[in-house]
Design a protein around this motif. Structure first.
Motif, mmCIF file in Angstrom:
data_model
loop_
_atom_site.group_PDB
_atom_site.id
_atom_site.type_symbol
_atom_site.label_atom_id
_atom_site.label_comp_id
_atom_site.label_asym_id
_atom_site.label_seq_id
_atom_site.Cartn_x
_atom_site.Cartn_y
_atom_site.Cartn_z
ATOM 1 N N VAL A 44 13.027 -2.992 -24.655
ATOM 2 C CA VAL A 44 13.790 -3.745 -25.653
ATOM 3 C C VAL A 44 13.002 -4.944 -26.160
ATOM 4 C CG1 VAL A 44 15.808 -5.243 -25.952
ATOM 5 C CG2 VAL A 44 16.072 -2.964 -24.967
ATOM 6 N N TRP A 45 12.354 -5.701 -25.257
ATOM 7 C CA TRP A 45 11.542 -6.838 -25.713
ATOM 8 C C TRP A 45 10.395 -6.354 -26.601
ATOM 9 C CZ3 TRP A 45 10.366 -12.083 -23.252
ATOM 10 C CH2 TRP A 45 11.557 -12.702 -22.818
ATOM 11 N N ALA A 46 9.785 -5.242 -26.258
ATOM 12 C CA ALA A 46 8.669 -4.727 -27.052
ATOM 13 C C ALA A 46 9.129 -4.362 -28.459
ATOM 14 C CB ALA A 46 8.045 -3.517 -26.370
ATOM 15 N N VAL A 47 10.262 -3.662 -28.554
ATOM 16 C CA VAL A 47 10.745 -3.199 -29.858
ATOM 17 C C VAL A 47 11.294 -4.356 -30.685
ATOM 18 C CG1 VAL A 47 12.467 -1.757 -31.006
ATOM 19 C CG2 VAL A 47 11.170 -0.846 -29.069
ATOM 20 N N HIS A 48 12.109 -5.206 -30.070
ATOM 21 C CA HIS A 48 12.769 -6.274 -30.831
ATOM 22 C C HIS A 48 11.853 -7.465 -31.080
ATOM 23 C CE1 HIS A 48 17.009 -4.738 -29.543
ATOM 24 N NE2 HIS A 48 16.285 -3.838 -30.186
ATOM 25 N N GLY A 49 10.697 -7.490 -30.451
ATOM 26 C CA GLY A 49 9.758 -8.577 -30.680
ATOM 27 C C GLY A 49 8.703 -8.270 -31.712
ATOM 28 N N THR A 99 19.378 -9.593 -26.616
ATOM 29 C CA THR A 99 18.013 -9.250 -26.185
ATOM 30 C C THR A 99 17.423 -10.307 -25.270
ATOM 31 O OG1 THR A 99 17.603 -8.041 -28.244
ATOM 32 C CG2 THR A 99 15.663 -8.765 -26.994
ATOM 33 N N TYR A 100 17.576 -11.584 -25.629
ATOM 34 C CA TYR A 100 16.846 -12.653 -24.940
ATOM 35 C C TYR A 100 17.726 -13.591 -24.129
ATOM 36 C CZ TYR A 100 13.039 -11.239 -28.072
ATOM 37 O OH TYR A 100 12.078 -10.534 -28.722
ATOM 38 N N GLY A 101 19.031 -13.568 -24.329
ATOM 39 C CA GLY A 101 19.893 -14.493 -23.609
ATOM 40 C C GLY A 101 20.188 -14.043 -22.189
ATOM 41 N N ASP A 102 20.838 -14.919 -21.413
ATOM 42 C CA ASP A 102 21.292 -14.497 -20.091
ATOM 43 C C ASP A 102 22.516 -13.607 -20.264
ATOM 44 O OD1 ASP A 102 23.343 -16.313 -20.642
ATOM 45 O OD2 ASP A 102 23.327 -17.177 -18.634
ATOM 46 N N THR A 103 23.008 -13.020 -19.170
ATOM 47 C CA THR A 103 24.089 -12.042 -19.291
ATOM 48 C C THR A 103 25.371 -12.676 -19.818
ATOM 49 O OG1 THR A 103 24.600 -12.358 -16.939
ATOM 50 C CG2 THR A 103 23.159 -10.515 -17.510
ATOM 51 N N ALA A 104 25.634 -13.931 -19.455
ATOM 52 C CA ALA A 104 26.840 -14.592 -19.956
ATOM 53 C C ALA A 104 26.765 -14.802 -21.462
ATOM 54 C CB ALA A 104 27.042 -15.930 -19.239
ATOM 55 N N ALA A 105 25.594 -15.198 -21.963
ATOM 56 C CA ALA A 105 25.427 -15.401 -23.406
ATOM 57 C C ALA A 105 25.586 -14.080 -24.157
ATOM 58 C CB ALA A 105 24.060 -16.017 -23.693
ATOM 59 N N ALA A 106 25.025 -13.000 -23.607
ATOM 60 C CA ALA A 106 25.160 -11.686 -24.246
ATOM 61 C C ALA A 106 26.618 -11.261 -24.303
ATOM 62 C CB ALA A 106 24.330 -10.651 -23.487
ATOM 63 N N GLN A 107 27.347 -11.523 -23.209
ATOM 64 C CA GLN A 107 28.765 -11.173 -23.171
ATOM 65 C C GLN A 107 29.558 -11.987 -24.189
ATOM 66 O OE1 GLN A 107 30.454 -8.777 -21.300
ATOM 67 N NE2 GLN A 107 32.147 -9.381 -22.637
ATOM 68 N N GLY A 283 8.362 -15.351 -31.419
ATOM 69 C CA GLY A 283 9.480 -15.976 -32.103
ATOM 70 C C GLY A 283 10.177 -16.999 -31.218
ATOM 71 N N PRO A 284 10.969 -17.898 -31.808
ATOM 72 C CA PRO A 284 11.646 -18.936 -31.026
ATOM 73 C C PRO A 284 12.649 -18.395 -30.021
ATOM 74 C CG PRO A 284 12.337 -18.972 -33.337
ATOM 75 C CD PRO A 284 11.171 -18.061 -33.260
ATOM 76 N N SER A 285 13.282 -17.254 -30.299
ATOM 77 C CA SER A 285 14.223 -16.680 -29.329
ATOM 78 C C SER A 285 13.483 -16.231 -28.070
ATOM 79 C CB SER A 285 14.965 -15.497 -29.946
ATOM 80 O OG SER A 285 15.824 -15.905 -30.980
ATOM 81 N N GLU A 286 12.377 -15.532 -28.261
ATOM 82 C CA GLU A 286 11.589 -15.092 -27.103
ATOM 83 C C GLU A 286 11.028 -16.286 -26.348
ATOM 84 O OE1 GLU A 286 7.461 -12.687 -26.083
ATOM 85 O OE2 GLU A 286 8.555 -12.186 -27.931
ATOM 86 N N ALA A 287 10.542 -17.302 -27.070
ATOM 87 C CA ALA A 287 9.990 -18.487 -26.415
ATOM 88 C C ALA A 287 11.053 -19.186 -25.568
ATOM 89 C CB ALA A 287 9.425 -19.447 -27.462
ATOM 90 N N ALA A 288 12.276 -19.283 -26.100
ATOM 91 C CA ALA A 288 13.363 -19.910 -25.343
ATOM 92 C C ALA A 288 13.689 -19.103 -24.091
ATOM 93 C CB ALA A 288 14.599 -20.044 -26.227
ATOM 94 N N ALA A 289 13.715 -17.784 -24.227
ATOM 95 C CA ALA A 289 13.995 -16.934 -23.075
ATOM 96 C C ALA A 289 12.923 -17.093 -21.997
ATOM 97 C CB ALA A 289 14.086 -15.474 -23.508
ATOM 98 N N ARG A 290 11.688 -17.214 -22.417
ATOM 99 C CA ARG A 290 10.612 -17.393 -21.443
ATOM 100 C C ARG A 290 10.751 -18.733 -20.720
ATOM 101 N NH1 ARG A 290 6.377 -13.910 -21.416
ATOM 102 N NH2 ARG A 290 6.379 -12.278 -23.036
ATOM 103 N N ARG A 291 11.221 -19.763 -21.419
ATOM 104 C CA ARG A 291 11.449 -21.044 -20.739
ATOM 105 C C ARG A 291 12.537 -20.900 -19.674
ATOM 106 N NH1 ARG A 291 10.945 -22.933 -26.084
ATOM 107 N NH2 ARG A 291 13.186 -23.314 -26.314
#
Length: 299
Positions: A44-49, A99-107, A283-291
């Protein structure tokens, strides 16, 4: 970078809704207390990134429009003509949060969309001529939207992206999580199952005036003039990538110059390379997830 600055500004406005800074919801992806549904080594990270998500979005919209119920919801309950960028940024927010959030954010993001969809109700005439009531959360419609999305992002990445960790089956299996979050019953978990489920929808799909209207809008959207040449190249390439049965329903033909097919794939690849250079590799979403992952000791 000076020559790229105007393009970068317009691309950020289109995709993020603002030319400067990073939207608060993207920065918030650094918060949370778990690693989320997907990790950096996931399909998913590969495709959506990748930049292939841009033509994927166009392909998904064209495909989704072929279900009369899904199309009725868009035409009757959205401002896609008056505020196309607003609808685009809303879709991007859900995709990247899952894609990049924690499980609570995705929910939370998925529950928010489902609450909005609960009021999307009406009637439509099916491909069989029967008038039916619908709600955007109906299993039939949520399944079609999920299938169209998965097909679009997978096929576009196969055409313009890089390798997929675990291959196509891994992407379909992983993104089934998003389908379940949106209420899809038993989403497909392999490329073959995805194709089978899409074929099963064949008798329920239709073209017609409403589809023609959406196709016309997607062919010539109200984009910034600087973005239009690249978008036209991408749209032509998306059309060229669709199977014949969908092209027939959409009233579209593969781009040709007389009897000669146009090199749409290469032109789109060049466009995406320019967009990727303007937007940057991460992208900023991926960068935030990595943090978040580094803070949790998961990276």
């Amino acid at each position: 970078m000076g020559l790229m600055a105007p393009l970068q500004e317009r691309l950020r406005t289109t995709f993020a809704g603002q030319a400067e800074g990073i939207p608060a919801w993207e920065l918030a992806l650094a918060d949370g207390e778990d690693g989320g549904h997907f990790r950096p080594d996931s399909a998913v990270w590969a495709v959506h990134g990748s930049m292939a998500t841009i033509p994927a979005g166009v392909r998904a919209l064209l495909t989704q429009a072929l279900h009369p119920g899904a199309l009725a919801g868009v035409v009757e309950h959205s401002d896609y003509r008056r505020d196309p960028l607003g609808r685009l940024t809303g879709a991007i927010r859900w995709i990247f949060t899952v894609t990049y959030g924690d499980t609570a954010a995705a929910q939370r993001a998925s529950a928010h969309v489902r609450r909005l969809h609960e009021s999307v109700r009406g009637t439509y005439t099916g491909a069989d001529g029967v008038r039916r009531a619908y709600c955007a959360n109906d299993p039939d419609l949520t399944e079609w939207v999920h299938l169209a999305f998965t097909d679009a992002f997978l096929r576009s990445h196969q055409r313009w992206g890089g390798p997929i960790p675990g291959g196509p089956d891994a992407y379909v299996r992983e993104w089934a999580v998003a389908g379940r979050l949106m209420g899809v019953v038993d989403p497909p978990r392999s490329e073959a199952a995805l194709e089978d489920r899409m074929r099963a929808f064949g008798p329920r799909l239709a073209g017609g005036p409403r589809v023609d209207d959406v196709v016309g809008f997607l062919r010539r959207p109200p984009l910034d003039p600087l973005l239009l040449p690249g978008y036209r190249a991408l749209f032509a390439a998306v059309v060229d990538s669709l199977p014949e049965e969908r092209l027939a329903l959409l009233g579209l033909r593969r781009p040709r110059l007389g009897p000669v097919p146009l090199p749409t794939r290469g032109a789109a690849g060049l466009t995406l390379a320019v967009v990727g250079r303007a937007l940057g590799e991460t992208g900023p979403s991926e960068a935030a997830a990595r943090r978040r992952l580094r803070r949790l000791g998961l990276l």
